[in-house]
Design an enzyme around this catalytic site. Structure first.
Site, PDB file in Angstrom:
ATOM      1  N   ASP A  13      42.011 -41.884   4.102  1.00 24.99           N
ATOM      2  CA  ASP A  13      41.703 -40.463   3.988  1.00 24.99           C
ATOM      3  C   ASP A  13      41.953 -40.101   2.318  1.00 24.99           C
ATOM      4  O   ASP A  13      42.182 -38.997   2.271  1.00 24.99           O
ATOM      5  CB  ASP A  13      42.294 -39.765   5.043  1.00 24.99           C
ATOM      6  CG  ASP A  13      41.862 -40.363   6.525  1.00 24.99           C
ATOM      7  OD1 ASP A  13      40.641 -40.546   6.476  1.00 24.99           O
ATOM      8  OD2 ASP A  13      42.744 -40.184   7.267  1.00 24.99           O
ATOM      9  N   HIS A  42      34.556 -41.807   6.657  1.00 24.03           N
ATOM     10  CA  HIS A  42      34.202 -41.487   5.493  1.00 24.03           C
ATOM     11  C   HIS A  42      33.301 -39.928   5.351  1.00 24.03           C
ATOM     12  O   HIS A  42      32.368 -40.204   5.928  1.00 24.03           O
ATOM     13  CB  HIS A  42      33.639 -42.359   4.472  1.00 24.03           C
ATOM     14  CG  HIS A  42      34.542 -43.736   4.265  1.00 24.03           C
ATOM     15  ND1 HIS A  42      33.967 -44.660   3.664  1.00 24.03           N
ATOM     16  CD2 HIS A  42      35.798 -43.728   4.548  1.00 24.03           C
ATOM     17  CE1 HIS A  42      35.154 -45.695   3.628  1.00 24.03           C
ATOM     18  NE2 HIS A  42      36.062 -45.259   4.375  1.00 24.03           N
TER      19      HIS A  42
HETATM   20  P1  IMP Z   1      44.135 -48.161  14.541  1.00 23.85           P
HETATM   21  O1  IMP Z   1      43.548 -48.948  13.444  1.00 23.85           O
HETATM   22  O2  IMP Z   1      42.998 -47.296  15.213  1.00 23.85           O
HETATM   23  O3  IMP Z   1      44.580 -48.980  15.903  1.00 23.85           O
HETATM   24  O4  IMP Z   1      45.108 -47.232  14.152  1.00 23.85           O
HETATM   25  C1  IMP Z   1      46.339 -47.754  13.522  1.00 23.85           C
HETATM   26  C2  IMP Z   1      46.950 -46.592  12.757  1.00 23.85           C
HETATM   27  O5  IMP Z   1      46.221 -46.523  11.430  1.00 23.85           O
HETATM   28  C3  IMP Z   1      47.215 -45.206  13.057  1.00 23.85           C
HETATM   29  O6  IMP Z   1      48.203 -44.796  12.682  1.00 23.85           O
HETATM   30  C4  IMP Z   1      46.055 -44.390  12.689  1.00 23.85           C
HETATM   31  O7  IMP Z   1      46.104 -43.261  12.656  1.00 23.85           O
HETATM   32  C5  IMP Z   1      45.952 -45.195  11.391  1.00 23.85           C
HETATM   33  N1  IMP Z   1      44.468 -45.304  10.954  1.00 23.85           N
HETATM   34  C6  IMP Z   1      43.548 -46.109  11.228  1.00 23.85           C
HETATM   35  N2  IMP Z   1      42.118 -45.891  10.627  1.00 23.85           N
HETATM   36  C7  IMP Z   1      42.363 -44.985   9.816  1.00 23.85           C
HETATM   37  C8  IMP Z   1      41.659 -44.345   8.857  1.00 23.85           C
HETATM   38  O8  IMP Z   1      40.417 -44.265   8.558  1.00 23.85           O
HETATM   39  N3  IMP Z   1      42.169 -43.298   8.218  1.00 23.85           N
HETATM   40  C9  IMP Z   1      43.577 -42.771   8.400  1.00 23.85           C
HETATM   41  N4  IMP Z   1      44.482 -43.482   9.203  1.00 23.85           N
HETATM   42  C10 IMP Z   1      43.994 -44.588   9.917  1.00 23.85           C
HETATM   43 MG    MG Z   2      38.999 -41.156   6.800  1.00 20.97          MG
END
Ligand code: IMP
Ligand code: MG
Length: 339
Positions: A13, A42
């Site tokens: 982000d 995005h």
């Molecule tokens: P997961 O990849 O969805 O299992 O999430 C694992 C960790 O990565 C969590 O803390 C999510 O909030 C973070 N996370 C996953 N994808 C994103 C993203 O695109 N932006 C910000 N945090 C992310």
């Molecule tokens: Mg994002």
């Protein structure tokens, strides 16, 4: 060199989507490649519309750019089809045969996993479950076998390498950020993949020889939608509100209010080194005082000036990246180019 790469320097982000869209217009890429899963959102403000894309490259804004999903992409077909409709860019879309379909059972498994959803704070899209099945060599559906997606499928490495041979330029859009890398990040508070430039190249089917400029994206502060480390976390409700409203710091996929902390120099240095960043792009500078560049003023004062000065230390890390872009608002063209 012809493949520019965009990577996140924090916990995701950072504004990669906006920077990708800006670069697509400015550099007029022939191809834009996206890799990774739909857990990453995005956001792009383009012509009075807000696009929150989980799969389509942000470079869709350039109508000439062909849009490619590399072998390291994971798709939820219904979500992708909505984005095809929203962007009207289906005729420019090319999908690698090895792209994996995230099935409802993956999403259900992740959402039923209390540890993943609680301690790790997974976004719950099922990406992790699909990656796990791939590692376990379980039966999966690939894009080439999907009835509605196979019409987009082409041999992406062959296509891209032939295009490179003819002199095409490309943008490779990475996802998440340094702190979330499964390899180099803050394990276990990480996503299910590595999130650095070399991995993105591999996931696209491109060799390292073709890497061009590597843009590391940072905000002047750090946000996290999930649990894990956040240095000097802001707890003051009134101050947080500014980030959640003016800064739009709300998870684009998760819908959660993002946690906010201070800029982390150690992570920034790690980002430059591991990605061999050659350029820095700063976003959300408008959240700091003294960044009112919208009226044509080309320099910062106060807080913003102070932050820009701290970047000297980041630029002193090999390979000595230059600060090139500073984004001061969500709009596609709200970018200051530093020479
Ligand atoms: P997961 O990849 O969805 O299992 O999430 C694992 C960790 O990565 C969590 O803390 C999510 O909030 C973070 N996370 C996953 N994808 C994103 C993203 O695109 N932006 C910000 N945090 C992310
Ligand atoms: Mg994002």
């Amino acid at each position: 060199m012809p493949v520019d790469i965009v990577v996140g320097g924090q916990a995701g982000d950072e504004g990669k989507g906006k920077i990708c869209a800006y670069l697509a217009v400015k550099k007029d890429y022939d191809y834009a490649i996206r890799v990774g899963g739909p857990n990453a959102g995005h956001t792009i403000f383009f012509k009075d519309k807000i696009y929150t894309l989980k799969t389509m490259p942000g470079a869709f804004v350039n109508r000439r750019t062909k849009l490619v999903l590399g072998a390291g992409t994971y798709i939820i077909p219904d979500w992708l089809e909505k984005e095809i409709e929203l962007t009207g860019a289906g005729h420019r879309l090319i999908i690698d045969p090895h792209v994996v379909i995230i099935e409802p059972r993956h999403t259900a498994a992740e959402r039923a996993d209390a540890r993943m959803m609680g301690k790790i704070g997974s976004v719950g899209t099922g990406l992790g479950a699909a990656v796990r099945d791939r590692v376990d060599r379980k039966k999966l559906t690939f894009a080439k076998d999907h009835p509605r997606l196979k019409k987009y499928v082409k041999d992406v490495p062959e296509l891209l390498n032939k295009a490179l041979a003819k002199g095409s330029n490309m943008l490779l859009e990475g996802t998440q950020g340094m702190k979330l890398s499964n390899l180099h990040g803050e394990y276990p508070f990480v996503t299910s993949r590595d999130t650095t430039a070399s991995t993105f190249m591999g996931e696209a089917g491109l060799g390292p020889k073709y890497a061009g400029d590597i843009y590391a994206i940072f905000k002047p502060y750090v946000t996290r939608v999930g649990p894990g480390m956040v240095a000097n976390e802001l707890k003051d409700k009134a101050k947080l509100t500014k980030y959640h409203t003016a800064g739009r710091e709300v998870g684009s996929v998760s819908g959660r209010l993002r946690r906010v902390g201070a800029f982390e120099m150690n992570v920034a240095l790690q980002t430059v080194r591991i990605n061999s960043a050659t350029k820095l792009a700063i976003t959300h500078i408008d959240l700091l005082g003294g960044a009112d560049v919208s009226k044509g003023i080309k320099s910062f004062t106060g807080e913003a000036k102070k932050f820009m000065a701290t970047l000297d230390k980041v630029c002193a890390a090999y390979p000595y990246p230059k600060v090139e872009l500073v984004s001061y608002g969500p709009g596609l063209h709200e970018v200051l180019e530093l020479k």
